[in-house]
Each structure stands twice: as C-alpha cells, then as structure tokens.
Design a protein around this motif. Structure first.
Motif, PDB file in Angstrom:
ATOM      1  N   GLU A  39       3.392 -13.932 -12.609  1.00  0.00           N
ATOM      2  CA  GLU A  39       3.816 -15.291 -12.268  1.00  0.00           C
ATOM      3  C   GLU A  39       4.712 -15.227 -11.100  1.00  0.00           C
ATOM      4  N   GLY A  40       4.888 -16.184  -9.883  1.00  0.00           N
ATOM      5  CA  GLY A  40       5.373 -16.058  -9.256  1.00  0.00           C
ATOM      6  C   GLY A  40       4.904 -15.602  -8.428  1.00  0.00           C
ATOM      7  N   PRO A  41       5.957 -15.958  -6.660  1.00  0.00           N
ATOM      8  CA  PRO A  41       4.643 -15.438  -5.360  1.00  0.00           C
ATOM      9  C   PRO A  41       4.903 -14.365  -5.633  1.00  0.00           C
ATOM     10  N   PRO A  42       3.016 -14.132  -4.459  1.00  0.00           N
ATOM     11  CA  PRO A  42       3.047 -12.408  -4.538  1.00  0.00           C
ATOM     12  C   PRO A  42       4.301 -11.866  -3.029  1.00  0.00           C
ATOM     13  N   ILE A  43       4.430 -10.204  -3.199  1.00  0.00           N
ATOM     14  CA  ILE A  43       4.414  -9.712  -1.386  1.00  0.00           C
ATOM     15  C   ILE A  43       2.691  -9.747  -0.713  1.00  0.00           C
ATOM     16  N   ALA A  44       3.432  -9.894   0.587  1.00  0.00           N
ATOM     17  CA  ALA A  44       2.188  -9.940   1.172  1.00  0.00           C
ATOM     18  C   ALA A  44       2.170  -8.547   2.210  1.00  0.00           C
ATOM     19  N   ASN A  45       0.750  -8.731   1.875  1.00  0.00           N
ATOM     20  CA  ASN A  45       0.574  -6.987   2.770  1.00  0.00           C
ATOM     21  C   ASN A  45       0.310  -6.897   4.779  1.00  0.00           C
ATOM     22  N   PRO A  46       1.174  -5.952   4.547  1.00  0.00           N
ATOM     23  CA  PRO A  46       1.692  -6.386   5.775  1.00  0.00           C
ATOM     24  C   PRO A  46       0.492  -5.323   7.022  1.00  0.00           C
ATOM     25  N   ARG A  47      -0.045  -4.748   6.348  1.00  0.00           N
ATOM     26  CA  ARG A  47      -1.366  -4.363   7.693  1.00  0.00           C
ATOM     27  C   ARG A  47      -1.342  -3.937   8.746  1.00  0.00           C
ATOM     28  N   TRP A  48      -0.177  -2.605   8.891  1.00  0.00           N
ATOM     29  CA  TRP A  48       0.406  -1.635   9.296  1.00  0.00           C
ATOM     30  C   TRP A  48      -0.377  -1.617  10.712  1.00  0.00           C
ATOM     31  N   VAL A  49      -1.772  -0.718  10.034  1.00  0.00           N
ATOM     32  CA  VAL A  49      -3.147  -0.186  10.780  1.00  0.00           C
ATOM     33  C   VAL A  49      -3.779  -1.359  11.313  1.00  0.00           C
ATOM     34  N   ARG A  50      -3.681  -2.139  10.813  1.00  0.00           N
ATOM     35  CA  ARG A  50      -4.775  -3.435  11.659  1.00  0.00           C
ATOM     36  C   ARG A  50      -3.914  -3.503  12.721  1.00  0.00           C
ATOM     37  N   GLU A  51      -2.850  -3.953  12.809  1.00  0.00           N
ATOM     38  CA  GLU A  51      -1.998  -4.593  13.280  1.00  0.00           C
ATOM     39  C   GLU A  51      -2.101  -3.863  14.909  1.00  0.00           C
ATOM     40  N   GLU A  52      -2.322  -2.319  14.864  1.00  0.00           N
ATOM     41  CA  GLU A  52      -2.235  -1.506  15.489  1.00  0.00           C
ATOM     42  C   GLU A  52      -3.974  -1.156  16.376  1.00  0.00           C
ATOM     43  N   LEU A  53      -4.802  -1.038  15.694  1.00  0.00           N
ATOM     44  CA  LEU A  53      -6.208  -0.490  15.970  1.00  0.00           C
ATOM     45  C   LEU A  53      -6.723  -0.738  17.076  1.00  0.00           C
ATOM     46  N   PRO A  54      -6.113  -2.339  17.853  1.00  0.00           N
ATOM     47  CA  PRO A  54      -6.250  -2.553  18.906  1.00  0.00           C
ATOM     48  C   PRO A  54      -6.026  -1.559  20.125  1.00  0.00           C
ATOM     49  N   ARG A  55      -4.630  -1.038  20.174  1.00  0.00           N
ATOM     50  CA  ARG A  55      -3.137   0.137  20.589  1.00  0.00           C
ATOM     51  C   ARG A  55      -4.269   0.798  20.930  1.00  0.00           C
ATOM     52  N   LEU A  56      -4.363   2.096  18.984  1.00  0.00           N
ATOM     53  CA  LEU A  56      -5.490   2.988  18.856  1.00  0.00           C
ATOM     54  C   LEU A  56      -6.392   3.169  19.354  1.00  0.00           C
ATOM     55  N   ALA A  57      -7.517   2.706  19.394  1.00  0.00           N
ATOM     56  CA  ALA A  57      -8.653   2.376  20.187  1.00  0.00           C
ATOM     57  C   ALA A  57      -8.246   2.315  21.696  1.00  0.00           C
ATOM     58  N   ALA A  58      -7.882   2.066  22.160  1.00  0.00           N
ATOM     59  CA  ALA A  58      -7.518   1.863  23.336  1.00  0.00           C
ATOM     60  C   ALA A  58      -7.178   3.271  24.168  1.00  0.00           C
ATOM     61  N   LEU A  59      -5.791   4.149  23.238  1.00  0.00           N
ATOM     62  CA  LEU A  59      -5.791   5.223  23.491  1.00  0.00           C
ATOM     63  C   LEU A  59      -6.704   6.451  23.432  1.00  0.00           C
ATOM     64  N   GLN A  60      -7.369   6.168  22.232  1.00  0.00           N
ATOM     65  CA  GLN A  60      -8.777   6.957  22.442  1.00  0.00           C
ATOM     66  C   GLN A  60      -9.608   7.342  22.840  1.00  0.00           C
ATOM     67  N   ARG A  61      -9.870   5.830  23.889  1.00  0.00           N
ATOM     68  CA  ARG A  61     -10.226   5.905  24.829  1.00  0.00           C
ATOM     69  C   ARG A  61     -10.398   6.241  26.205  1.00  0.00           C
ATOM     70  N   GLN A  62      -8.758   6.227  26.743  1.00  0.00           N
ATOM     71  CA  GLN A  62      -8.635   6.778  26.792  1.00  0.00           C
ATOM     72  C   GLN A  62      -8.060   8.347  27.724  1.00  0.00           C
ATOM     73  N   ARG A  63      -8.034   8.735  26.433  1.00  0.00           N
ATOM     74  CA  ARG A  63      -8.249  10.030  25.917  1.00  0.00           C
ATOM     75  C   ARG A  63      -9.358  11.254  26.264  1.00  0.00           C
ATOM     76  N   ALA A  64     -10.804   9.867  25.610  1.00  0.00           N
ATOM     77  CA  ALA A  64     -11.905  10.633  26.065  1.00  0.00           C
ATOM     78  C   ALA A  64     -12.570  11.043  26.994  1.00  0.00           C
ATOM     79  N   ARG A  65     -12.031  10.107  28.647  1.00  0.00           N
ATOM     80  CA  ARG A  65     -11.883  10.249  29.422  1.00  0.00           C
ATOM     81  C   ARG A  65     -11.715  11.636  30.274  1.00  0.00           C
ATOM     82  N   LYS A  66     -10.540  11.851  29.361  1.00  0.00           N
ATOM     83  CA  LYS A  66      -9.936  12.808  30.680  1.00  0.00           C
ATOM     84  C   LYS A  66     -10.054  14.110  30.117  1.00  0.00           C
TER      85      LYS A  66
END
Length: 428
Positions: free
Chosen positions: A208-235
């Motif tokens: 009973e009572g309100p739940p604790i929300a899931n912050p989803r840290w990885v999902r928030e940083e996925l675009p930034r992580l993918a951009a860095l990995q693409r840049q590294r793949a070109r080096k």
C-alpha cells in the motif's frame, strides 16, 4: 566489534600520481613473477609453491631491487597472497565440476592496485568534515595524498586495512573499519510492516502507498554513450584519441554506477528506518538477465527484446539491494523476510484467495478468476510476500505452508525455505 568498509577518493597531484603508478607497476611485476614461478615449478618438477615460500624470498628481492623497499613488506606480502588465493579458487571450481579459466598474467595498465593488510605502513588522518590525508610509508620516502570522504561511525571507528585502486582515471582508497556494535546501530523512526516487490516500471512497489520510481540511469545515458562509442569506432586503435574516448566512456559508466549505488543506499536506509517488518522475495539477477540467444540448433526468440529487458534489470541494481537491506536491517532491528520465489510464486498467486493463476509479463493488472480480486500485479506480489512474512513470524522457514487454514480448492504446499535476519526487537 564489527567491520565496515568506506571508500574515499584520493586527489594526488601529478608527481604523486606518477609515484602511485610506479608502485602499482612494481606490484604487478611481483604478481606476474610469483605466478610464473608457480607455473614453471609445477610444469618442470611437479612441485607446488606456497605463498609462504615466496614471501621468504622477499628480503633477497629487496636487496637486488632497491625500488621495492619503499613499497613496504606487508604490502608486498599481500600481493604475493593474491596468486595463492586465485589458484585456490581455481582448483575449488575445478573440483566442483566447473570450467574456470586458468590464471593469467596481468598487464600493468589493468592491474587494479595494491593493499596494506594491517595498520602498519600507513596512516589515515581525518581533518573534520569530509577532508582527510592518507600517509603511506615513513621517513623521507613517505607519500601523503589528500582524500575526501566521510563515514557515519565517528571517532569510535578504527582503520584496520586499506586497498588502493585506480578506476576511471582516478585513485580511490577502500578502508576497512573496526566499529563497536553500539556505533553500528541505526535508529528506527517508525514501526511499519510493509511488503515490497522490486520491478522495472517502478523500482519498488509496496502493498500500500506510492511506489518508488525507477530512475533508469542507463536509459538516460544511452544516447551519449552511443555517440562516444561511434566516435571511438572511427579512431585508429592505439591512438591518443582512441584512448581518450575510451577514458570518456569509462568515466560515463562510473558516473552511472555511482548514481545507482547512491540511490540504492539511500532507498534501503529509508526502508529499514521506517519498518519493523520488511518482506520481499528472493531475487537472482544473474538468472533473470540470462541471454535468450540460444544455440545454433535451438535459436532463441525475441533476442533483442530480451537484451533490452536484461539491460534494465541490471541497471536497476537489484543485486546490491538485498545485501544492503540484510545488514542494514540487522543494524536497525528490522525483521527482513525473504520469501522463496519458486515455492511462493508471488507474481502468480492471488493475495485474496491464495490461488495460482499463470500470467505473462504483459499482464500488469491481476484479475483473479476464482474470487474476482482485482489489484495491480506488483502490488499484489508485495501483499503476498507480506502475508507470507506474517504466517512465518513464529515458525521461521515454513513459508507458504504456514497459512493457518488452506482455502477451498487449495492443494497442500511444499515446505518453503525463507531467510531472515535476526530481529533485536519483538515482532507482533
């Protein structure tokens, strides 16, 4: 007297950081030499070398290599114990029928660090607040490094041993503290009795009572992580820019890990401070996040969807939530009840009539066909484990078999295995 661990971040300047790097390379060289000696002695003579045999050669090593002297005898002995423990673990797994990999030599850049196994050879001076200074060695060769960190045990905690590690381009010291029992105790502010269910949509759902929300840290940083990995793949591999981007990716992962650990620490602390009884189910994140790829003969289905689910499961940090709840509940006098998931089946069981009705992950609302009970799926699971905790408060370990009067259409159930922390306050 209990032991607790606290990690402090070190802030060495360029000269001190270079010295720490040099010491780490020497410890890595000693580790590889000890590992090579063990392998060669067994292959050529069938002889096993113990860590005591290797520690007895340290005086000769320091006489031939003066640069090892400033590292300290106790730190060198601890480094020589590492291959010994590694081989013990290797042979234990072999005897258990597993197929572990043989011990490998370590490169200097991947060697994590070194440790001092007792209070000799170093000193940690706290300056009030979060400031501190770590002094390693003695005399003119001593190394002093600024540190930052704080623990809740005050002056009663005495440092016992330290481990220096480098991670993400920074240096950290992990300090083991000897703490009196009274200093470990946590004050409980309420005596609630709550059942909770860990999940992906919400990190924790209560009966009973309100739940604790899931912050989803990885999902928030996925675009930034993918951009860095693409840049590294070109080096070009091995180039300065390739290494620089690799360090950036590592720092991003460290940031996600730090935020996850901070969130889980704060959430579990609030739970044990508010609850006299806390009930949840046993979770095995390793099994839950198993790949659906399958084999060439029997390929898996919906592999990409399962990979995304696995990423969310690991991102939520369920594996660290239960150990934190266990020791914090003991410190606060909270009764922690972990129901056996396979026997209780809280996701499939109705909290009203106790009947089991199979459901898929897509079924988020539970509508019981037997009694008509309607409840959100995760909230129903939290209520089921709370009922199981009440039924087993006087007979620990009985689990679902402890329901006083089985309801109609309910078969006899096997004995459940539950794990509970010792309660320091009576539960009624």
């Amino acid at each position: 007297m209990q032991r607790r661990n606290v990690t402090l971040k070190l802030y060495p300047n360029a000269a001190r950081a270079a010295r720490l790097e040099a010491w780490t390379r020497l410890h890595c060289e000693l580790y590889n030499a000890a590992l090579e000696e063990r392998v060669v002695a067994w292959r050529k003579a069938g002889k096993s070398i113990s860590d005591f045999d290797q520690q007895n050669i340290l005086p000769q090593i320091k006489a031939d290599r003066p640069e090892f002297v400033e590292l300290g005898s106790h730190a060198l002995q601890q480094t020589l114990r590492r291959p010994d423990r590694a081989f013990q673990s290797f042979f234990r797994r072999v005897k258990a029928g597993q197929t572990p990999g043989f011990r490998r030599f370590k490169a200097g850049k991947w060697f994590s660090g070194f440790a001092y196994p007792d209070p000799a050879g170093w000193k940690l001076m706290q300056h009030g607040g979060r400031g501190a200074t770590l002094r390693i060695g003695s005399g003119d060769t001593a190394l002093s490094v600024r540190a930052r960190g704080l623990h809740r045990f005050g002056d009663q905690a005495k440092p016992n041993d330290i481990t220096l590690t480098r991670k993400g381009g920074g240096w950290f010291v992990s300090v083991t503290l000897r703490v009196p029992d009274a200093a470990c105790a946590r004050e409980r502010t309420a005596d609630m009795r709550r059942g909770l269910d860990f999940g992906i949509n919400d990190w924790a759902t209560f009966d009973e009572g309100p739940p604790i929300a899931n912050p989803r840290w990885v999902r928030e940083e996925l675009p930034r992580l993918a951009a860095l990995q693409r840049q590294r793949a070109r080096k070009r591999k091995g180039s300065v820019r390739h290494k620089r981007l690799g360090h950036g990716i590592a720092r991003l992962h460290d940031g996600i890990s730090n935020r996850r650990r901070d969130f889980v620490h704060k959430a579990t602390t609030r739970l044990v401070q508010q609850c006299a009884v806390l009930a949840t189910e046993q979770l095995t994140p390793k099994t839950m996040s198993r790949s659906a790829k399958g084999t060439a003969e029997t390929p898996g289905r919906r592999v990409r969807q399962k990979a995304g689910l696995n990423r969310e499961i690991l991102s939520a940090g369920f594996g660290m939530a239960h150990p934190m709840l266990a020791y914090k509940a003991e410190e606060a006098g909270t009764r922690l009840h972990l129901s056996n998931t396979r026997q209780l089946k809280p996701s499939q069981r109705c909290a009203a009539c106790w009947e089991i009705v199979p459901k898929t992950l897509a079924d988020r609302m539970r509508v019981c066909p037997h009694c008509g009970h309607v409840m959100q799926r995760d909230q129903n699971s939290a209520l089921v484990v709370l009922i199981d905790a009440f039924n087993t408060q006087d007979t620990p370990g009985t689990g679902v078999a402890a329901r006083p009067k089985p309801l109609p259409r309910q078969r006899g159930k096997s004995r459940s295995v539950t794990r509970e922390t010792p309660a320091t306050t009576p539960c009624v």
